[in-house]
Write a protein that holds these residues in place. Structure first.
Motif, short mmCIF file in Angstrom:
data_model
loop_
_atom_site.label_atom_id
_atom_site.label_comp_id
_atom_site.label_asym_id
_atom_site.label_seq_id
_atom_site.Cartn_x
_atom_site.Cartn_y
_atom_site.Cartn_z
N VAL A 39 95.83 107.46 75.65
CA VAL A 39 94.43 106.87 75.84
C VAL A 39 94.58 105.21 74.96
N ALA B 113 91.92 103.02 76.40
CA ALA B 113 91.32 102.13 75.40
C ALA B 113 91.82 100.79 76.15
N THR B 114 92.55 100.41 77.17
CA THR B 114 92.93 98.81 77.08
C THR B 114 92.14 97.96 78.06
N TRP C 93 88.47 111.60 74.37
CA TRP C 93 87.88 110.82 74.51
C TRP C 93 87.02 110.52 73.67
N ILE D 8 89.74 107.50 72.48
CA ILE D 8 89.75 106.48 73.27
C ILE D 8 88.41 105.73 72.33
N HIS E 56 89.25 103.23 69.66
CA HIS E 56 90.18 102.57 70.02
C HIS E 56 89.65 101.10 71.08
N ALA E 57 88.90 101.78 71.59
CA ALA E 57 88.76 100.90 72.35
C ALA E 57 87.86 99.87 71.84
N THR E 58 87.07 99.92 70.51
CA THR E 58 86.29 99.26 70.06
C THR E 58 87.00 98.35 68.78
N CYS F 152 89.50 97.42 69.97
CA CYS F 152 90.98 96.02 70.78
C CYS F 152 90.27 95.64 70.98
N SER G 172 96.53 99.70 70.16
CA SER G 172 96.12 101.30 70.06
C SER G 172 97.35 101.99 69.62
N THR H 14 92.48 106.95 64.17
CA THR H 14 92.83 108.21 65.35
C THR H 14 92.67 109.37 64.68
#
Lengths: 266, 316, 355
Positions: free
Chosen positions: A75, A79-80, A138, A141, A144-146, A148, A205, A212
């Motif tokens: 993840v 995500a990063t 997903w 992810i 997390h992406a949001t 990060c 993350s 999460t």
């Protein structure tokens, strides 16, 4: 304020207060270290009756630990990567121009990290269930992406602002198109800050638990695994060892990121 | 001579990429939109979209008999929100947030001040790193550690016992309202953990604000006859204040929304975080949970507006 | 424009060009022709529009109205990477993460020349700017003067038809600057391409240019050879900005020339003579007192207060004078005399002079 001032020595009371705060910050980490070796299984007696390294072995036998670790790494990596791409695009768009919506966009980027995690978590969860998306790796992810994006954005935009703009003009003047200029001039310049932002995002993350919990289905990332262990009284020292593990994994990118941004600014 | 040399140098090969680059160069506004397109799509659709979904949900209501969410607009859920018990929860959480913020500021300030004013350059880097490290190392782990530290058999207990000052600990624990059976299951314990966890978020903005105080101001103040204490109160403190406010944004907001620490350390008195979690989880009452989250968001927006007035945004 | 039309091709042509930044008019309807092969300077104070004009030619800015032509081709809207023009930037803009060889060879690399070819040409270029063997170094290891020459090499290696230089010598100390002025001029003659040189230093412009344009407030005050600009300034601004001068107008002028129109007389053209000395033909003469004396080694600068109002600056070479003798003249009555033909009538304009 510079380092040397009129009265070069700090008053003793200040020194004690300052270092007291520092010790307050750090001694729990030492406690964790200690309790990873305690021989007792289900209580937290201090001082620990004995020291052993058996828990390390026990932890490494636990398949659920390895699964959780693997998921967390997966993840965090994906995500990063997403955050690095999106954060860089926004930074490139915003670092020079000042147009109408610029401050709004900056606020929007910061919002996921400014609002309490529970808000973001529930919002995403209810949105997913409203649309009918099942909770998978997903969805984790995406969440997390949001949040990060902002760490990457902050780092890259700061570096871009410090870049001499004349370099970019010189590159174009010498015949390089905008894409070529990005590839040969801009990218090398932001490389370290991009990496630093990415490492911070990775650590963020890897450690995240609140959002999460809301965006996961049955999957367990490492923090979720630790959390579930917390409420179960068995094998406490095993959880201690896992905790130690997490600290080690997040320390390294943080220190690396710090040195990278320092070098770049010199 | 120049002419023949010029002829010997080929022009850059025209390619599609180059033509596209040239087009974008001529249209800076469009290239801006192209850059922002994908990320904004993400942010607006994913993030804002889900926030709106949440808001919309708070206007729906839960049918008690069937346990399903009825998708009709109404304010029934908000009526359910403002019951005495719920208001109790909100007050309790807000009070805790205020106490945590205040204490964090108190502890953070000396360290931030020392770092800004007295530390050498090398020392400053090391100290900064030391403050950052706990911030980025696992939140859950650090909460968990305090559970160990504060437990009956833990180091704190041992400390009080060894030095035969157990009665102080018992005294603290017997204070009605915030005490409890053990430190690890009381408001005091919770309070301690909150302060510990959010402390770095307070140190960094205060340090940043103090770093920005020009040395000349301090010199001027003492030049004009101000003693160190006076200079501190009248010159340094007001200039550091925006940093304190900036840090308080974090401590306040994070405390309002947290549900893990009350759950781990708490004695089952509900806080906003836990309540929201329970409602959306086992109770399945998403509308009420949504309505409940609106509360800290509103509080934070008001707080942010006040903070901006006090100049905190410049200190971030 | 008072210069001779040339039968050389026109390298750069600005036609009725205006440039607005928001509401600020950086360039106000200027027109300018620069000929192939000439060393052309654009002179003016900060904010006068000279740098903006340069950037328009380079392609970093687009004109708000009017056209920019390069060798008769309209390049409005053409990005910098498609123009056959190269720039030497004020801060040199060397790429810090590349070696000198990579910096100088950048333009060739973009054009996908084969590696050995690039190496050869870079070597030749470094010889020309007298920094042979510097290929493997990094810009941070070079001094200001060396970086400047590398920037020049990086631009010239692409054989542009026009080279633009944006105040390239500004950061250098005086001796280095004078040396570089000579070198630049020599290189231009050798390579034979058009140089457009932006500077705020009028002495630099006078030294190096074949022709020059004087900018002020977004307009071109005058275009011509250095001699024309210096000896026959058209406006008070040009007279004051290029070299020092005395500008007299109104009552003071009337007493001398019987006309209230403004005129300019250069300090070095004025001689100080004894009030008893006989009149000479074709000489204008006015009486006054020496108010201030500044000894400058090679010359002495006198400030004369004219009878009836007004000041004159006079610069005299210290052929037979030294500091003591000069200072002793303070307070003396003296006549200031100059050839009548050396006086310049100025265009009636309410421009500030820069004396």
């Amino acid at each position: 304020m510079p380092s040397k001032d009129l009265s070069n020595r700090a008053p003793w009371s200040l020194k004690i207060a300052a270092f007291g705060a520092l010790i307050f910050l750090h001694f729990p980490l030492l406690i964790i270290l200690l309790y990873a070796f305690t021989t007792e299984e289900s209580s937290f007696r201090f001082p620990p009756p004995g020291l052993t390294t058996q828990w390390f072995g026990k932890l490494f036998e636990r398949q659920d630990f390895w699964d959780a670790l693997g998921l967390s790494l997966q993840v965090a990596t994906i995500a990063t990567s997403i955050a690095m791409l999106l954060g860089t695009l926004i930074a490139l768009a915003l670092y020079r121009t000042s147009f109408f919506g610029r401050d709004t966009i900056t606020l929007l980027v910061i919002l996921p990290i400014a609002l309490p995690g529970i808000v973001t978590g529930i919002a995403l969860r209810s949105a997913f269930s409203l649309i009918g998306i099942p909770f998978t790796t997903w969805t984790i992810i995406i969440g997390h992406a949001t949040f990060c994006i902002v760490t990457v954005y902050n780092n890259v935009v700061a570096r871009l602002r410090r870049t001499q703009h004349s370099q970019i003009e010189a590159s174009m003047d010498l015949g390089a198109s905008t894409w070529q200029t990005f590839r040969y001039i801009v990218l090398p310049n932001i490389a370290t800050s991009l990496l630093a932002g990415g490492m911070l995002a990775f650590a963020l993350s890897f450690d995240e638990v609140i959002v999460t919990t809301f965006t996961a289905g049955q999957q367990e990332t490492l923090p979720i695994w630790i959390f579930s262990q917390l409420v179960r009284p068995r094998d406490r020292p095993v959880t201690n060892v896992a905790a130690l593990f997490v600290i080690a994994v997040t320390f390294i990118p943080i220190i690396a990121a710090h040195y990278m941004t320092r070098e770049a600014s010199e | 001579m120049a002419a023949e040399q010029a002829r010997s140098l080929p022009a850059p090969r025209p390619s599609l990429l180059r033509k596209i680059s040239a087009w974008f160069y001529r249209h800076p506004n469009l290239s801006l939109m192209a850059l922002l397109g994908v990320p904004m799509l993400w942010m607006v659709v994913v993030y804002l979209g889900s926030l709106s979904a949440l808001l919309i949900q708070s206007f729906f209501r839960l049918d008690e008999f069937s346990g399903r969410v009825i998708r009709e607009f109404g304010l029934r859920t908000y009526e359910q929100l403002f019951t005495a018990a719920h208001i109790d929860i909100m007050l309790r959480t807000t009070l805790m947030a205020l106490a945590v913020t205040f204490t964090c500021a108190l502890i953070a300030f000396p360290l931030a001040y020392y770092m800004a004013r007295y530390a050498s350059f090398r020392m400053k880097t090391i100290l900064y790193l030391l403050v950052l490290l706990p911030l980025w190392s696992s939140y859950l782990v650090r909460v968990y550690t305090w559970k160990i530290i504060l437990s009956q058999e833990g180091i704190i207990s041992w400390f009080f016992d060894t030095f035969r000052i157990r009665f102080i600990l018992d005294g603290i624990l017997s204070i009605p309202g915030i005490g409890g059976t053990s430190l690890s299951f009381s408001f005091i314990g919770m309070f301690l953990v909150f302060v510990y966890i959010w402390l770095p978020y307070m140190i960094i903005p205060i340090n940043a604000a103090l770093e920005r105080v020009p040395k000349s101001l301090i010199e001027a103040s003492s030049d004009l006859g101000g003693r160190p204490g006076y200079t501190f109160r009248r010159v340094i403190l007001p200039l550091a204040f925006p940093g304190v406010v900036a840090g308080s944004i974090f401590t306040f907001s994070l405390t309002l929304g947290d549900y893990i620490i009350p759950q781990v350390m708490g004695n089952s008195s509900p806080f906003i975080g836990i309540t929201v979690f329970t409602y959306q989880g086992t109770a399945g009452n998403i509308p009420l949970a949504a309505a409940f989250t609106v509360v800290p968001v509103v509080i934070m927006v008001v707080y942010l507006l006040i903070a901006r007035r006090l100049g905190a945004f410049d200190a971030l | 424009m008072s210069s001779q039309p040339s039968d050389r091709p026109i390298a750069v042509s600005l036609q009725a060009v205006s440039k607005l930044f928001g509401v600020v008019k950086a360039l106000d309807n200027i027109s300018l022709d620069i000929y192939d092969g000439e060393f052309f300077s654009m002179l003016g104070p900060s904010g006068s529009g000279k740098t903006t004009s340069l950037r328009l030619v380079a392609g970093f800015e687009q004109a708000s109205s009017g056209r920019v032509l390069l060798y008769d081709k309209d390049v409005t809207g053409v990005p910098p990477f498609d123009r056959d023009v190269n720039t030497v930037f004020q801060d040199y803009a060397l790429f810090p993460h590349m070696t000198i060889e990579q910096n100088v060879g950048y333009g060739l690399m973009i054009r996908k020349l084969p590696k050995p070819e690039i190496t050869r040409r870079v070597g030749e270029m470094l010889e020309m700017v007298r920094l042979p063997g510097y290929q493997k170094r990094k810009p941070s290891q070079l001094s200001g003067g060396q970086r400047q020459r590398i920037a020049l090499a990086r631009a010239l290696i692409n054989h542009p038809r026009v080279l633009l230089l944006d105040e390239p010598l500004g950061a250098l100390d005086l001796k280095l600057r004078q040396q570089m002025q000579i070198e630049l001029k020599a290189i231009q003659r050798e390579v034979g391409i058009t140089f457009i040189f932006v500077t705020h230093d009028q002495e630099e412009a006078l030294t190096m240019s074949d022709r020059m344009a004087v900018f002020s407030h977004g307009k071109i005050e005058q275009v011509g050879t250095p001699t024309e600009i210096y000896e026959r300034p058209r406006t008070a601004f040009v007279a004051g900005f290029v070299g020092t001068t005395n500008i007299l107008s109104g009552h003071v002028a009337e007493r001398i020339t019987e006309s209230a129109a403004a005129f300019s007389i250069r300090p070095e053209k004025i001689r100080l003579v004894s009030p008893d000395a006989p009149n000479e033909s074709k000489t204008t003469r006015v009486g006054g007192t020496i108010r201030d004396v500044i000894y400058l080694g090679m010359t002495t600068r006198y400030l004369i207060e004219i009878d009836g109002g007004g000041d004159l600056q006079v610069i005299a070479q210290n052929t037979e004078t030294d500091s003591t003798a000069a200072q002793a003249t303070r307070g003396q009555r003296v006549d200031a005399a100059w050839p009548t033909s050396a006086m310049r009538l100025l265009d009636v304009d309410n421009r500030e002079s820069g004396a």
